[in-house]
Scaffold this motif. Structure first.
Motif, PDB file in Angstrom:
ATOM      1  N   ARG A  40      -4.868   8.845   0.332  1.00 30.82           N
ATOM      2  CA  ARG A  40      -5.196   7.786  -0.623  1.00 30.82           C
ATOM      3  C   ARG A  40      -4.703   6.444  -0.108  1.00 30.82           C
ATOM      4  O   ARG A  40      -3.576   6.338   0.398  1.00 30.82           O
ATOM      5  CB  ARG A  40      -4.569   8.078  -1.982  1.00 30.82           C
ATOM      6  N   PHE A  41      -5.541   5.422  -0.254  1.00 30.15           N
ATOM      7  CA  PHE A  41      -5.242   4.094   0.275  1.00 30.15           C
ATOM      8  C   PHE A  41      -5.198   3.062  -0.845  1.00 30.15           C
ATOM      9  O   PHE A  41      -6.044   3.071  -1.744  1.00 30.15           O
ATOM     10  CB  PHE A  41      -6.297   3.680   1.305  1.00 30.15           C
ATOM     11  N   LEU A  42      -4.232   2.160  -0.732  1.00 33.66           N
ATOM     12  CA  LEU A  42      -4.158   1.035  -1.664  1.00 33.66           C
ATOM     13  C   LEU A  42      -5.087  -0.097  -1.240  1.00 33.66           C
ATOM     14  O   LEU A  42      -5.539  -0.883  -2.064  1.00 33.66           O
ATOM     15  CB  LEU A  42      -2.727   0.513  -1.740  1.00 33.66           C
ATOM     16  N   GLY A  43      -5.374  -0.178   0.050  1.00 31.15           N
ATOM     17  CA  GLY A  43      -6.193  -1.273   0.557  1.00 31.15           C
ATOM     18  C   GLY A  43      -5.360  -2.438   1.052  1.00 31.15           C
ATOM     19  O   GLY A  43      -5.685  -3.593   0.800  1.00 31.15           O
ATOM     20  N   ILE A  44      -4.262  -2.125   1.771  1.00 29.50           N
ATOM     21  CA  ILE A  44      -3.371  -3.160   2.311  1.00 29.50           C
ATOM     22  C   ILE A  44      -3.480  -3.143   3.829  1.00 29.50           C
ATOM     23  O   ILE A  44      -3.336  -2.095   4.458  1.00 29.50           O
ATOM     24  CB  ILE A  44      -1.908  -2.906   1.894  1.00 29.50           C
ATOM     25  N   ARG A  45      -3.712  -4.296   4.426  1.00 28.57           N
ATOM     26  CA  ARG A  45      -3.807  -4.392   5.878  1.00 28.57           C
ATOM     27  C   ARG A  45      -2.418  -4.274   6.516  1.00 28.57           C
ATOM     28  O   ARG A  45      -1.409  -4.634   5.925  1.00 28.57           O
ATOM     29  CB  ARG A  45      -4.473  -5.703   6.276  1.00 28.57           C
ATOM     30  N   VAL A  46      -2.413  -3.791   7.763  1.00 30.81           N
ATOM     31  CA  VAL A  46      -1.146  -3.549   8.462  1.00 30.81           C
ATOM     32  C   VAL A  46      -0.279  -4.806   8.568  1.00 30.81           C
ATOM     33  O   VAL A  46       0.938  -4.736   8.331  1.00 30.81           O
ATOM     34  CB  VAL A  46      -1.391  -2.935   9.855  1.00 30.81           C
ATOM     35  N   PRO A  47      -0.820  -5.983   8.906  1.00 30.86           N
ATOM     36  CA  PRO A  47       0.050  -7.177   8.956  1.00 30.86           C
ATOM     37  C   PRO A  47       0.741  -7.470   7.626  1.00 30.86           C
ATOM     38  O   PRO A  47       1.892  -7.937   7.615  1.00 30.86           O
ATOM     39  CB  PRO A  47      -0.929  -8.304   9.327  1.00 30.86           C
ATOM     40  N   GLU A  48       0.068  -7.179   6.515  1.00 32.56           N
ATOM     41  CA  GLU A  48       0.688  -7.383   5.207  1.00 32.56           C
ATOM     42  C   GLU A  48       1.834  -6.399   4.990  1.00 32.56           C
ATOM     43  O   GLU A  48       2.879  -6.748   4.434  1.00 32.56           O
ATOM     44  CB  GLU A  48      -0.355  -7.227   4.108  1.00 32.56           C
ATOM     45  N   THR A  49       1.632  -5.160   5.441  1.00 33.68           N
ATOM     46  CA  THR A  49       2.691  -4.156   5.321  1.00 33.68           C
ATOM     47  C   THR A  49       3.887  -4.543   6.184  1.00 33.68           C
ATOM     48  O   THR A  49       5.044  -4.435   5.764  1.00 33.68           O
ATOM     49  CB  THR A  49       2.163  -2.770   5.723  1.00 33.68           C
ATOM     50  N   ARG A  50       3.622  -5.025   7.384  1.00 38.28           N
ATOM     51  CA  ARG A  50       4.713  -5.448   8.276  1.00 38.28           C
ATOM     52  C   ARG A  50       5.490  -6.626   7.674  1.00 38.28           C
ATOM     53  O   ARG A  50       6.719  -6.684   7.793  1.00 38.28           O
ATOM     54  CB  ARG A  50       4.156  -5.830   9.646  1.00 38.28           C
ATOM     55  N   ALA A  51       4.781  -7.536   7.044  1.00 40.58           N
ATOM     56  CA  ALA A  51       5.450  -8.685   6.417  1.00 40.58           C
ATOM     57  C   ALA A  51       6.363  -8.218   5.291  1.00 40.58           C
ATOM     58  O   ALA A  51       7.481  -8.735   5.123  1.00 40.58           O
ATOM     59  CB  ALA A  51       4.407  -9.669   5.890  1.00 40.58           C
ATOM     60  N   LEU A  52       5.917  -7.238   4.511  1.00 36.73           N
ATOM     61  CA  LEU A  52       6.749  -6.701   3.433  1.00 36.73           C
ATOM     62  C   LEU A  52       7.992  -6.014   4.001  1.00 36.73           C
ATOM     63  O   LEU A  52       9.098  -6.158   3.467  1.00 36.73           O
ATOM     64  CB  LEU A  52       5.930  -5.736   2.582  1.00 36.73           C
ATOM     65  N   VAL A  53       7.808  -5.257   5.089  1.00 38.07           N
ATOM     66  CA  VAL A  53       8.954  -4.583   5.719  1.00 38.07           C
ATOM     67  C   VAL A  53       9.968  -5.620   6.199  1.00 38.07           C
ATOM     68  O   VAL A  53      11.185  -5.447   6.024  1.00 38.07           O
ATOM     69  CB  VAL A  53       8.474  -3.687   6.880  1.00 38.07           C
ATOM     70  N   LYS A  54       9.486  -6.685   6.774  1.00 38.54           N
ATOM     71  CA  LYS A  54      10.379  -7.754   7.231  1.00 38.54           C
ATOM     72  C   LYS A  54      11.161  -8.354   6.062  1.00 38.54           C
ATOM     73  O   LYS A  54      12.352  -8.665   6.182  1.00 38.54           O
ATOM     74  CB  LYS A  54       9.568  -8.835   7.944  1.00 38.54           C
ATOM     75  N   GLU A  55      10.500  -8.486   4.929  1.00 41.40           N
ATOM     76  CA  GLU A  55      11.137  -9.072   3.747  1.00 41.40           C
ATOM     77  C   GLU A  55      12.261  -8.188   3.209  1.00 41.40           C
ATOM     78  O   GLU A  55      13.301  -8.684   2.779  1.00 41.40           O
ATOM     79  CB  GLU A  55      10.085  -9.302   2.668  1.00 41.40           C
TER      80      GLU A  55
END
Length: 250
Positions: A40-55
């Protein structure tokens, strides 16, 4: 799920995009009968996920990362694995062997949740592969994973994790595991093995790659061979391709 993991998952659910979710489900082969069925996918691109991880990386602990990896959502699982990479790097910088090994063991236990190629390819070289560079005596882990005939993802981790060894001029494990996979039935393993063989040739091991091809090109699945010789001159590529049969004829 831990409190911090719930918070992060909640943030990610709010970032979801329905149209992108449908696209990702098609891209990662999630229809009935395909290798990603049920994901199941939320529809979030990888760069957005990486930005959240950085945060959030300064406040996430290993228990939080492990909890995220067990999420029903693909992108949340990816975030969990990316947090594990951050924690692994931090442990390596501190040279605290107990923490390094703890994170590795948790990663190995969570491989079944990395149930698509991106969740393998973005993570395995940076945790398992990196660990094996400095712990060569533990490389039997790769063969234990490769021999897991019940799990495509364990098998893909085994070959893709060897990329870090390749980058350090060590090709032996890649060659041995690729040899193990000559008769493998799944295209995802053919692609990963051919990719790693190509990396051997690209990163200083051209002689080793040619020796492997001269021995086994006639036995290699065609997809594996095509990936391995992708950077060769066209005439040489065609010579190798004539040595093997189409996969459907094997």
């Amino acid at each position: 799920m831990t409190g911090k993991a719930k918070e992060i998952e909640g943030v990610m659910i709010g970032m979801g995009d329905e149209s992108q979710s449908r696209h990702l489900s098609r891209f990662f082969k999630c229809a009935p009968g395909q290798y990603g069925f049920g994901d199941r996918f939320l529809g979030i691109r990888v760069p957005e996920t990486r930005a959240l991880v950085k945060e959030f990386r300064s406040v996430v602990k290993i228990k939080d990362a492990a909890a995220l990896v067990k999420s029903e959502w693909h992108e949340v699982r990816l975030a969990g694995f990316l947090f594990m990479i951050e924690l692994f790097r931090k442990a390596e910088k501190s040279h605290y062997e107990k923490n390094i090994r703890e994170i590795l063991d948790i990663y190995l236990s969570l491989i079944p949740y990395g149930n698509n190629w991106d969740l393998v390819d973005l993570v395995a070289p940076k945790i398992l592969g990196q660990y094996l560079v400095s712990h060569p005596e533990m490389r039997n882990i790769l063969y234990d994973l490769a021999d897991r005939s019940d799990s495509l993802w364990h098998q893909r981790v085994a070959i893709v994790a060897s990329w870090t060894l390749i980058c350090n001029g060590d090709y032996e494990e890649t060659m041995r595991i690729a040899h193990k996979y000559l008769n493998h039935s799944h295209d995802l393993i053919h692609k990963a093995s051919g990719w790693m063989l190509r990396e051997v040739g690209k990163r200083g091991g051209e002689a080793e790659l040619r020796d492997f091809l001269d021995r086994y090109a006639g036995y290699m699945p065609r997809t594996m061979l095509r990936y391995a010789i992708e950077r060769f001159p066209e005439q040489e590529r065609q010579q190798y391709l004539k040595l093997t049969k189409n996969d459907k004829d094997r």
